[in-house]
Every structure is written in C-alpha cells, then in structure tokens.
Design a protein around this motif. Structure first.
Motif, PDB file in Angstrom:
ATOM      1  N   MET A  19       0.871  -1.129  -0.021  1.00  0.00           N
ATOM      2  CA  MET A  19       0.139   0.047   0.015  1.00  0.00           C
ATOM      3  C   MET A  19       0.906   1.390   0.011  1.00  0.00           C
ATOM      4  O   MET A  19       2.083   1.343   0.491  1.00  0.00           O
ATOM      5  CB  MET A  19      -1.005  -0.001   1.225  1.00  0.00           C
ATOM      6  CG  MET A  19      -1.940  -0.913   1.102  1.00  0.00           C
ATOM      7  SD  MET A  19      -3.308  -0.645   2.460  1.00  0.00           S
ATOM      8  CE  MET A  19      -2.322  -0.504   3.951  1.00  0.00           C
ATOM      9  N   VAL A  21      -0.815   5.258  -0.439  1.00  0.00           N
ATOM     10  CA  VAL A  21      -1.862   6.194   0.109  1.00  0.00           C
ATOM     11  C   VAL A  21      -2.487   5.355   1.182  1.00  0.00           C
ATOM     12  O   VAL A  21      -3.138   5.942   2.129  1.00  0.00           O
ATOM     13  CB  VAL A  21      -2.590   6.916  -0.793  1.00  0.00           C
ATOM     14  CG1 VAL A  21      -3.651   5.916  -1.538  1.00  0.00           C
ATOM     15  CG2 VAL A  21      -3.345   7.956  -0.125  1.00  0.00           C
ATOM     16  N   SER A  24      -1.536   5.692   5.017  1.00  0.00           N
ATOM     17  CA  SER A  24      -2.136   6.850   5.630  1.00  0.00           C
ATOM     18  C   SER A  24      -3.596   6.590   5.936  1.00  0.00           C
ATOM     19  O   SER A  24      -3.971   6.871   7.110  1.00  0.00           O
ATOM     20  CB  SER A  24      -2.041   8.052   4.994  1.00  0.00           C
ATOM     21  OG  SER A  24      -0.504   8.007   4.235  1.00  0.00           O
ATOM     22  N   LEU A  25      -4.372   6.067   4.915  1.00  0.00           N
ATOM     23  CA  LEU A  25      -5.874   5.687   5.242  1.00  0.00           C
ATOM     24  C   LEU A  25      -6.084   4.888   6.547  1.00  0.00           C
ATOM     25  O   LEU A  25      -6.978   5.014   7.353  1.00  0.00           O
ATOM     26  CB  LEU A  25      -6.193   5.466   4.039  1.00  0.00           C
ATOM     27  CG  LEU A  25      -6.470   6.486   2.683  1.00  0.00           C
ATOM     28  CD1 LEU A  25      -6.916   5.697   1.689  1.00  0.00           C
ATOM     29  CD2 LEU A  25      -7.201   7.698   3.156  1.00  0.00           C
ATOM     30  N   ILE A  28      -5.578   6.629   9.713  1.00  0.00           N
ATOM     31  CA  ILE A  28      -6.685   7.507  10.143  1.00  0.00           C
ATOM     32  C   ILE A  28      -7.782   6.655  10.500  1.00  0.00           C
ATOM     33  O   ILE A  28      -8.413   6.970  11.518  1.00  0.00           O
ATOM     34  CB  ILE A  28      -7.074   8.510   8.785  1.00  0.00           C
ATOM     35  CG1 ILE A  28      -6.023   9.411   8.495  1.00  0.00           C
ATOM     36  CG2 ILE A  28      -8.414   9.071   8.965  1.00  0.00           C
ATOM     37  CD1 ILE A  28      -6.282   9.868   7.204  1.00  0.00           C
ATOM     38  N   ILE A  29      -8.164   5.338   9.742  1.00  0.00           N
ATOM     39  CA  ILE A  29      -8.970   4.764  10.373  1.00  0.00           C
ATOM     40  C   ILE A  29      -9.062   4.338  11.617  1.00  0.00           C
ATOM     41  O   ILE A  29     -10.064   4.325  12.532  1.00  0.00           O
ATOM     42  CB  ILE A  29      -9.283   3.382   9.116  1.00  0.00           C
ATOM     43  CG1 ILE A  29      -9.897   3.888   7.848  1.00  0.00           C
ATOM     44  CG2 ILE A  29     -10.335   2.399   9.892  1.00  0.00           C
ATOM     45  CD1 ILE A  29      -9.786   2.697   6.732  1.00  0.00           C
TER      46      ILE A  29
END
Lengths: 75, 510
Positions: A19, A21, A24-25, A28-29
């Motif tokens: 992965m 991006v 980072s997601l 955040i999750i």
C-alpha cells in the motif's frame, strides 16, 4: 486447506505491504475508531437506558413514565 | 405544557443534524463512485486497453480515500440514539433492529470481502473476478444505504407495526410492509440516484481541472464521457424519483409538502412555485402574504401532489385548523384525540401497576381508538405541527433548481466530448469545475428538506422530537457536540487534504 489459508494470508500480507496512500488511510481509520469507541462512546455517549436500568422491564417502565408524564403533570 | 428544556431538544437535534450532514458528505460519493469504478473497469475488461486500467485505478484510489475517511462516521448517529434519544431508541428498537442488522451482516460483509480483492487483487486474481469484485463493492455499498433508508422511510411513514403499551415499544408486525413501504422505496431510489449524480459531478470536476491544467488530457476526456452518460441518465432518473417522492410526501406528510411550497391557504388547481422569496415574518393564520416575490406555474402542484389537475392541495392553515369543506382534519382536532390517547395510556399504566386487569383492558380499548393520534397529544399548540417554513421552502427549491441544471451540464459535456472539442469550450470547463460543489449543495439541501420538513416529528404523527429526547443536561449535550464537531472537522480536513494531494499526483501514482 492449508495451502488456501497460506494463499489468503499472503494475499492480504502483500496487499498491505504494497500500500502507498492506503497506509495513511489505515492510520486515519484506526485513530478514528479508537477516538470513537475508546473516547467518545466510553466517556461521552453512554447508552442512557443500559447505563441507568438493569432490566428491560425497568427500561420499559421508565420510557412509559416519560411518554405519559404530560398526563401525570396535568392531573 | 411539557417540562422539557427546549434548548436541550434543540442541541440534541442540532448534533444529530450536523452528524448526519457530515456523514452525508462521504456517502453519496461512495454510492456513485463505486459504480463508476465498475463501469471503468468493465470497459477495460472488454477492450483490454491499458489506459482504461489506469483510469480505473486512479478513480478507485479516490474512492478508497473517500470510503476510508467516511467509514464509521455513521456510527456516531448510533451513539446518539442511545445517549440523546433514548426514549425514541427504546420505542423503535424492534423496528430498526432487523433492517440495521441486515445492513451490518449482509451488505457490510459483502462490501468488505470484495473490497480487499478490489484493492489488493490487481494481477493476483483473474481480470474477470477482479471486475466482478468491483461490481460487488458497488452493489454492497448501495445495499447498505437501502437498509438505512428503510429505517428512515419508516419514521416518515410508520407502517407494518403495532404499539405495545406494556413494553412502550412499536413492534414489527409485517416485515414486508416495512421494507416495501412506498416512502422507503421512493426515498431509496431518489437518494441512491442522487448519489450517482454527485459522483459523476465529482469526476467531471476533477477531469475539468486536469483539462484546464492540460494534464492527463486523454484520461480526463475518457472519464468525462463515462461520467456524463452516467450523470445524465442518473440526473433524469432523479427527476422521476423526485416526482414520486413528492407524491408520497403529499399523501403521507401533507404539512411537509405545504412547507416545501410555502402554501398557507389550500386551493384547487394549486400552482407550483418555480421560484420565490418567502416572507419569513409570515405565521400560520395571519393575513400577510406568504411571498415577497414568486413565479408560479398554475395547476401543476395539484397534478404533482394528487396526479389530478383541479384537485385540492391543503395549505398550512387548512392542516392546522382543518377544512371541513375539503374533508381535512386539523391538528387542533388531532390534538384532542391525541390527549385522549395519552390519558388512556396513563390509565392503562396505572391500572396495570395496581393489578386491576379489567380497568387496564378498558383503558387499552379506549387507547386503541385514538392511538394513531397519540403524538399530537404532546403538542402544546396546533401551530407547533408546522415545520420551519422558510428553511424547508428554500432548501427544497435550491435542490430542485440545482437538480434541473445537472442534465443540462452532463448533456453539454457529453455532446462536446463526443464532438471532440470539449477542451476548446473555455466557458464549459469552469462550469464543470464547480459541478461537484453544486452536487454537494443539492445533496445537503435534499436532506434538509426531508428532515427539517418533517419536524416536529421523530416518528410521523406518533412521537414528536421533544418526547424522543433523553432528559440530559443541556451542558453535557453541548460538550459532546463540540467533541464530535472537532473530530468530524478534522476528518473532513484530512479527506480534502489527502484527496487533493492524490488528484495532484494524478494517475502516475500507479
């Protein structure tokens, strides 16, 4: 069976490892879920009826009391 | 009078409204972008053209960003049910349990299982299976929305249930009636298709930005073709489903329709206000004009509301005080019946407590006569049944005007792209640049119309919002409001930042 499990494991491992991006997601999750469940839910959004009453009968009586309160007040 | 602090009700209401509005920034994009990714990938599968694969992966990344930021934002609404709306939550638990459980088990897991294949499966599974997974994510995302909208439709038109006075709960009697509730169906089709319009508008906006910057021109043009076709079809369908939704509102929530149209005095052959400036100082029953300015199309409101020219459409005054001639029962009459219902419910409760079964049975029999009016018994004045007219009128008309612009915008883009000169249309590209913003405005205006328009009801006619709320301190609701606002605003900033960064990188990222 074992081979399938290994294939599925590798599929996810390689997917997560590759992965860009997405990393980072995921951060955040995870932060979001921690804030929602460990902070907001725990300290700011208790379930009022579960928190204050032990049985469904007590909860039903409380709600019934609330929704007929106007009549009681008028009497 | 009911001794509930109105500021508590309003803060609880504001928190729920803002949570839903924030949540609704992410959802429509997910609903539509998932299908657009499926379309792009299907074209890749059919043509084998690698450019379509690049296009698919690029939009899939933006879909993933939106999904990741938006996922679980709806959970806060669930928290609020338990904390701020405990009476309501208890009373509807039996109705909402089934649709929401189905949403969780079926749609979410379906979505989640294929999600990994969609993002991790490139070059690892067959092209056909990968494309199938993308379609399943799209179907799963939209199925999730179906169950939520079934629950929402029930609040606007409570069917398929019976009230259990011992448990103080609405209990489901007919699952099919709840699922196939006409309000839920019109809401579901209208909302999902508006999500398709929103996502098409988003693709148009990003593609126009590339065209203006003269970057990734081929990808942008191809994206515009697919988004324009999808957007054009979806926006016309939105018009059709919007008409159906308005018809259902006219039949089930006539007060909402009257507020949407600023109609105070009901009339036969009622005209549709195409646009207007509503008089905010107007109150039900006074002699002021409802509008400072208006453009009205004669007869059309009657046709849309009842499918019949010349039919009577009740206005706010008719609904508040009744209109015997047109057989409209007023809120004042319903309040009387509602008060009888509540008195009998209280008598039932007391008789049960005292162990007087005969008296309880008699009270229950009397309660059942007026049960469907019970919500009106909580109102202090008949005017309390009127929603904030100016907000409902303005949001409805904003939604409708924007909704009628979208087919024109998508049609123009499709025409010039197929003609091969879209990049030369210097006037059109800036329009495209703002289409996503217009789509977002239309989405939010639609929800404001639907939800503010049904005030004061949490459950239409049965439970006003002020009874649904938990008796907490206003200060505690204000604190949680601030907490959630901070978290959600950070999420929104994160979404915009990551999305813009990824758009700036473009498809080279793959």
């Amino acid at each position: 069976m074992r081979t399938t499990a290994i294939k599925v494991f590798s599929f996810y491992r390689d997917g997560f490892a590759g992965m860009t991006v997405g990393k980072s997601l995921w951060k955040i999750i995870i932060i979001k879920l921690v804030v929602m469940f460990a902070v907001l839910k725990l300290f700011f959004f208790p379930n009022f009826l579960k928190h204050n009453f032990e049985t469904d009968e007590q909860r039903a009586n409380h709600v019934l009391e609330q929704i007929t309160r106007q009549v009681a007040d008028n009497n | 009078m009911i001794d509930i602090d109105p500021s508590l009700v309003n803060w609880s209401r504001a928190m729920f409204a803002f949570t839903a509005m924030y949540h609704w920034i992410f959802v429509p994009l997910t609903l539509g972008l998932s299908f657009l990714c499926a379309f792009f990938e299907t074209i890749y599968l059919k043509t084998g053209d690698e450019q379509w694969k690049t296009i698919t992966r690029f939009w899939m990344t933006l879909f993933g960003i939106n999904f990741a930021i938006g996922v679980a934002t709806g959970i806060i609404l669930e928290f609020e049910f338990g904390t701020n709306w405990s009476n309501y939550s208890w009373m509807v638990g039996d109705i909402f349990g089934a649709p929401l459980a189905i949403e969780g088990i079926f749609a979410f897991f379906m979505e989640a299982s294929f999600f990994a294949v969609m993002f991790f499966g490139w070059n690892k599974v067959s092209k056909g299976f990968h494309c199938f997974s993308t379609w399943m994510v799209a179907v799963g995302s939209n199925l999730s929305a179906v169950w939520i909208l079934v629950a929402n439709g029930w609040m606007q038109n409570p069917v398929g249930m019976a009230f259990n006075p011992e448990q103080a709960r609405f209990e489901m009697q007919n699952f099919a009636e709840v699922v196939f509730n006409p309000v839920a169906i019109s809401k579901m089709t209208h909302t999902s298709s508006s999500g398709f319009v929103m996502a098409s508008a988003f693709v148009l906006t990003v593609s126009c930005w590339y065209l203006i910057k003269r970057r990734h021109v081929e990808m942008a043009k191809r994206s515009i073709i697919v988004a324009s076709v999808f957007g054009l079809v979806a926006s016309m369908f939105v018009g059709f489903t919007g008409d159906e939704a308005a018809y259902e509102v006219a039949q089930k929530q006539p007060m909402k329709l009257a507020a949407m149209e600023g109609l105070y005095k009901g009339e036969r052959s009622a005209g549709l206000v195409a646009m207007g400036i509503i008089n905010d100082a107007k109150s039900p029953g006074d002699v002021q004009d409802a509008f400072l300015y208006k453009v009205k199309v004669p007869g059309v409101l009657s046709l849309l509301a009842n499918r019949e020219f010349g039919s009577f459409v009740p206005g706010i005054d008719d609904l508040v005080w009744g209109n015997e001639k047109e057989n409209v029962m007023g809120v004042n009459t319903m309040m009387e019946k509602g008060r009888h219902a509540l008195t009998d419910l209280a008598a039932f409760k007391e008789a049960k407590k005292a162990g007087q079964e005969d008296a309880a049975a008699e009270a229950l029999e009397r309660f059942n006569v007026n049960q469907k009016f019970m919500g009106y018994g909580y109102l202090d004045t008949p005017e309390e049944a009127v929603p904030p007219v100016a907000i409902v009128f303005n949001s409805f008309h904003l939604m409708a005007i924007l909704g009628s612009l979208f087919p024109v915008i998508f049609g123009a883009f499709l025409f010039f792209t197929l003609k091969g000169n879209v990049t030369e249309q210097r006037w059109l590209l800036p329009v495209g640049l703002f289409t996503a913003l217009l789509g977002l405005l239309a989405q939010q205006a639609g929800w404001v119309t639907a939800e503010v328009g049904r005030q004061p009801w949490a459950i239409q006619g049965l439970m006003p919002v002020k009874i649904a709320t938990t008796n907490l301190s206003t200060a505690s609701v204000q604190i949680t409001f601030a907490m959630f606002a901070a978290v959600f605003t950070m999420l929104l900033i994160a979404e915009i930042f990551i999305m813009l960064k990824q758009i700036s990188i473009g498809p080279e990222g793959h």
